[in-house]
Write a protein that holds these residues in place. Sequence first.
Motif, PDB file in Angstrom:
ATOM      1  N   ILE A 253      18.865  16.243  35.801  1.00 26.69           N
ATOM      2  CA  ILE A 253      18.783  14.890  36.351  1.00 26.69           C
ATOM      3  C   ILE A 253      18.330  13.884  35.303  1.00 26.69           C
ATOM      4  O   ILE A 253      17.528  14.193  34.423  1.00 26.69           O
ATOM      5  CB  ILE A 253      17.781  14.831  37.517  1.00 26.69           C
ATOM      6  CG1 ILE A 253      16.598  15.713  37.229  1.00 26.69           C
ATOM      7  CG2 ILE A 253      18.434  15.184  38.810  1.00 26.69           C
ATOM      8  CD1 ILE A 253      15.860  16.147  38.448  1.00 26.69           C
ATOM      9  N   VAL A 254      18.894  12.691  35.459  1.00 23.52           N
ATOM     10  CA  VAL A 254      18.498  11.571  34.613  1.00 23.52           C
ATOM     11  C   VAL A 254      18.304  10.356  35.509  1.00 23.52           C
ATOM     12  O   VAL A 254      18.663  10.392  36.691  1.00 23.52           O
ATOM     13  CB  VAL A 254      19.567  11.260  33.535  1.00 23.52           C
ATOM     14  CG1 VAL A 254      19.720  12.427  32.566  1.00 23.52           C
ATOM     15  CG2 VAL A 254      20.905  10.916  34.161  1.00 23.52           C
TER      16      VAL A 254
ATOM     17  N   VAL B 191      11.699  16.288  29.555  1.00 26.23           N
ATOM     18  CA  VAL B 191      10.519  16.638  30.333  1.00 26.23           C
ATOM     19  C   VAL B 191      10.654  18.043  30.915  1.00 26.23           C
ATOM     20  O   VAL B 191      11.735  18.444  31.336  1.00 26.23           O
ATOM     21  CB  VAL B 191      10.307  15.623  31.482  1.00 26.23           C
ATOM     22  CG1 VAL B 191       8.982  15.871  32.168  1.00 26.23           C
ATOM     23  CG2 VAL B 191      10.357  14.213  30.947  1.00 26.23           C
TER      24      VAL B 191
ATOM     25  N   ALA C  50      14.303   9.768  30.163  1.00 20.19           N
ATOM     26  CA  ALA C  50      14.022  11.179  30.451  1.00 20.19           C
ATOM     27  C   ALA C  50      15.215  11.956  31.005  1.00 20.19           C
ATOM     28  O   ALA C  50      16.110  11.417  31.649  1.00 20.19           O
ATOM     29  CB  ALA C  50      12.854  11.279  31.426  1.00 20.19           C
ATOM     30  N   ILE C  51      15.162  13.259  30.745  1.00 21.70           N
ATOM     31  CA  ILE C  51      16.028  14.223  31.418  1.00 21.70           C
ATOM     32  C   ILE C  51      15.116  15.300  31.980  1.00 21.70           C
ATOM     33  O   ILE C  51      14.085  15.622  31.373  1.00 21.70           O
ATOM     34  CB  ILE C  51      17.101  14.825  30.473  1.00 21.70           C
ATOM     35  CG1 ILE C  51      17.987  15.818  31.226  1.00 21.70           C
ATOM     36  CG2 ILE C  51      16.472  15.463  29.229  1.00 21.70           C
ATOM     37  CD1 ILE C  51      19.231  16.267  30.450  1.00 21.70           C
ATOM     38  N   GLY C  52      15.449  15.810  33.144  1.00 20.34           N
ATOM     39  CA  GLY C  52      14.649  16.869  33.750  1.00 20.34           C
ATOM     40  C   GLY C  52      15.546  17.815  34.516  1.00 20.34           C
ATOM     41  O   GLY C  52      16.783  17.703  34.452  1.00 20.34           O
TER      42      GLY C  52
END
Lengths: 317, 47
Positions: free
Chosen positions: A165-166, A204, A236-238
């Motif tokens: 997710i971004v 992250v 961020a990317i998670g």
Amino acid sequence: MNKLIKQIIAILLVIAVFVLLNLSIYKTVTRRFIDTSNKKVKNNTIQLKDYLPFDDKSSVVKVNSKTKITDDIPVLDGATALYPVFSAFANAKYPKDSVSFKDGKFSEKSKLQMNNTRGAYKRVVDGTSDIIFCAQPSKEQLEYAKEKGATLKQVPIGREAFVFIVNSHNSIDNLSVDQIKGIYTGKYTNWKEVGGGDNAIAAVQRNAGSGSQTAMLSFMGKDKMKRDINVFKGSAIGYSFRYYVTDMIGNKDIKMISLNGVYPNEDNIKNGKYQVSSNFYAIYREDNKNPNIEKMINWILSDEGQDIIEKTGYVGA
Amino acid sequence: MSDKVFKRVLYGVLILGILGTAILSAYTIYLFKHLSLLTFIASEGVK
């Protein structure tokens, strides 16, 4: 007089240095983490009461099973993302008075608990929860079980897609598996290197022992992740599990991205096109003598139990 | 002010400054450890 002025200037300089230092720490780092707790964002996070069993206003899938468990009721617990599933199990199979919820949490005597993955693994090993519903255990969780002389049985009961997710403003809609691995190993540190805008990548991670962190370590395989590269700056990317992101959170400020060109929708998960999915399990201690644990798990694997899993939004075993 | 008083004031300011920085750092680390990944990404608003 001159001496006094110099002394005052010296003191003021020291004060100014600390003020500037703390202001820059606050502006570049602290404020970003404080922003995550604002009311608007909190309203889109999981609320236990939204999936309570035996509650008309709750969103839990309601199926009335032909048989109920009334004695030796196994205590259910598990991952946050799977809470709607095992709450629906309790709703279907347990008597209403077996679950008590007050002031935003389950009471100690409640046969339904929700202590997230790390808490649930500890409780099933310690014997305070009977069946937990989680992704596969981490190395540390298996070591804890071994330390306590517990052998855990893991029964796969369903599958779920592992998604990335971004922020919804990020221009990136798709990444390859190699690109994601490259981001988390530190090979790529700017979004422009993977087709996005000129902005640092904040890769992250979740806490060690959480279900999604264990799944991510499995995804990375032999490639070692660098902890929290650029987390203080950049976009961020998670990662998480699909159901948690879409149905439980439903936050329009985040979006899932495609992996190797395949979007993680239900069809692509069921037909196998979206390749990153993992089993989730019903887990219990092998030496737990509760006679209803196996009955409960057999029921979960039956048409009724699998129907609940699919209606909740996951894919059955 | 006398040198003695000046040193005391200066040390006092230094201690307060270091303490303040330490408290802010500890608070930041606390927020980071309790970070919700999804809400962190959602609140970003960065292109």
